[in-house]
Each structure stands twice: as structure tokens, then as C-alpha cells.
Design a protein around this motif. Sequence first.
Motif, PDB file in Angstrom:
ATOM      1  N   GLN A 122      12.243  20.890 -24.536  1.00 50.74           N
ATOM      2  CA  GLN A 122      13.591  20.455 -24.896  1.00 50.74           C
ATOM      3  C   GLN A 122      13.553  19.121 -25.643  1.00 50.74           C
ATOM      4  OE1 GLN A 122      16.536  22.130 -24.573  1.00 50.74           O
ATOM      5  NE2 GLN A 122      15.194  23.820 -23.999  1.00 50.74           N
ATOM      6  N   ARG A 123      12.695  18.219 -25.199  1.00 50.02           N
ATOM      7  CA  ARG A 123      12.548  16.918 -25.869  1.00 50.02           C
ATOM      8  C   ARG A 123      12.058  17.120 -27.298  1.00 50.02           C
ATOM      9  NH1 ARG A 123       8.679  13.334 -27.139  1.00 50.02           N
ATOM     10  NH2 ARG A 123       7.067  14.712 -26.363  1.00 50.02           N
ATOM     11  N   ASN A 124      11.051  17.989 -27.471  1.00 52.03           N
ATOM     12  CA  ASN A 124      10.507  18.262 -28.808  1.00 52.03           C
ATOM     13  C   ASN A 124      11.542  18.934 -29.699  1.00 52.03           C
ATOM     14  OD1 ASN A 124       8.009  17.134 -28.308  1.00 52.03           O
ATOM     15  ND2 ASN A 124       7.153  19.039 -27.536  1.00 52.03           N
ATOM     16  N   LEU A 125      12.341  19.841 -29.142  1.00 55.49           N
ATOM     17  CA  LEU A 125      13.385  20.521 -29.898  1.00 55.49           C
ATOM     18  C   LEU A 125      14.429  19.518 -30.391  1.00 55.49           C
ATOM     19  CD1 LEU A 125      14.479  23.240 -30.893  1.00 55.49           C
ATOM     20  CD2 LEU A 125      15.681  23.458 -28.714  1.00 55.49           C
ATOM     21  N   LYS A 126      14.848  18.602 -29.508  1.00 56.37           N
ATOM     22  CA  LYS A 126      15.809  17.576 -29.921  1.00 56.37           C
ATOM     23  C   LYS A 126      15.240  16.671 -31.003  1.00 56.37           C
ATOM     24  CE  LYS A 126      18.999  17.022 -26.154  1.00 56.37           C
ATOM     25  NZ  LYS A 126      19.642  16.123 -25.219  1.00 56.37           N
ATOM     26  N   ALA A 127      13.963  16.341 -30.886  1.00 53.96           N
ATOM     27  CA  ALA A 127      13.315  15.491 -31.883  1.00 53.96           C
ATOM     28  C   ALA A 127      13.277  16.195 -33.234  1.00 53.96           C
ATOM     29  CB  ALA A 127      11.910  15.102 -31.431  1.00 53.96           C
ATOM     30  N   MET A 128      13.021  17.507 -33.226  1.00 60.59           N
ATOM     31  CA  MET A 128      12.993  18.274 -34.491  1.00 60.59           C
ATOM     32  C   MET A 128      14.379  18.364 -35.107  1.00 60.59           C
ATOM     33  SD  MET A 128      10.155  21.294 -33.744  1.00 60.59           S
ATOM     34  CE  MET A 128      11.343  22.516 -34.061  1.00 60.59           C
ATOM     35  N   GLU A 129      15.390  18.551 -34.264  1.00 63.88           N
ATOM     36  CA  GLU A 129      16.763  18.654 -34.766  1.00 63.88           C
ATOM     37  C   GLU A 129      17.265  17.346 -35.345  1.00 63.88           C
ATOM     38  OE1 GLU A 129      18.901  20.063 -31.363  1.00 63.88           O
ATOM     39  OE2 GLU A 129      18.285  22.155 -31.671  1.00 63.88           O
ATOM     40  N   SER A 130      16.837  16.228 -34.753  1.00 60.47           N
ATOM     41  CA  SER A 130      17.300  14.927 -35.249  1.00 60.47           C
ATOM     42  C   SER A 130      16.401  14.377 -36.347  1.00 60.47           C
ATOM     43  CB  SER A 130      17.381  13.924 -34.098  1.00 60.47           C
ATOM     44  OG  SER A 130      16.085  13.627 -33.607  1.00 60.47           O
ATOM     45  N   GLY A 131      15.256  15.057 -36.574  1.00 61.20           N
ATOM     46  CA  GLY A 131      14.358  14.636 -37.659  1.00 61.20           C
ATOM     47  C   GLY A 131      13.475  13.466 -37.309  1.00 61.20           C
ATOM     48  N   THR A 132      13.332  13.129 -36.004  1.00 65.72           N
ATOM     49  CA  THR A 132      12.474  12.013 -35.621  1.00 65.72           C
ATOM     50  C   THR A 132      11.173  12.502 -35.045  1.00 65.72           C
ATOM     51  OG1 THR A 132      13.502  11.867 -33.443  1.00 65.72           O
ATOM     52  CG2 THR A 132      14.320  10.393 -35.179  1.00 65.72           C
TER      53      THR A 132
END
Length: 130
Positions: free
Chosen positions: A120-130
Motif C-alpha cells: 500500500q505504501r509503494n502504491l501510494k508512492a507511485m500514485e503521487s510520483g515520489t
Amino acid sequence: MNPPNEKLVGKLIYVGQTVNPDTRTVLVRTELDNQGGRLKPSMLASMLIEATPVQRLVVPAAAVVREDDTDHVFVQEVNGLFRLTKVRLGPERAGQRIVMDGIQQGARVVTEGAFHLNNQRNLKAMESGT
């Protein structure tokens, strides 16, 4: 000749990493007083190894997340959020890993679902581009 069941006291200096499956033995090295040369190479001995137990901080192996060739655990912060925290761990034994460095006693560590939390952390990072 040594008397049968002679007891010698020594210091254990090495324990092998594997058990020989045929003989069910582990290679160990010890330092012993061998004045007079009564102990010979390749002699067979039975050893009783005594040690004082040491309390160590451990985490379940399932709590460990590997990222960038480094071990991490999720630690709960005061605000209820979770922070991915780098740790240095010993090898796995009985489903546990000894904590060598990175967290202290009393840290609230995610013990189940760490893999999914990291996804979930990695998915959020991909969605926010960070």
C-alpha cells in the motif's frame, strides 16, 4: 591414555553453520589446555556446552520487509501512523529475527500484514510520483 569420562574445561571459539546429515554432527572448535600432548588430532569427544541465556529483542520474521537489500519493519508512531524503519537483524530462528540495531524495546512493530502495508505504501508512492 586418558581416563574414560575425563572432564576438561575449555572455551568454545567456533561453531559450524551446518549439520552433517549423515553423522548429525556440527563442527566446533574449542581452546583446551593440552599440556603433555594427551589430546590428539581427530580424537572423538562428546561435549556439553553450557552458556548463560541472554535476553534479546526479537521480531517475528513475518514483520520484516526487504527493500533495497535492507531489512525494515513498520513502527507505529505516536500519531497512529506507521513509519518504515531500517533495522539490522540476525538470522531467522524459529520464525524470529534478533534485532541488532534500529529499534528499541517497547517499539510498537507491525507483526502481521507488513507485506501488505508495504504494498500500500509503494502504491501510494507511485500514485503521487515520489
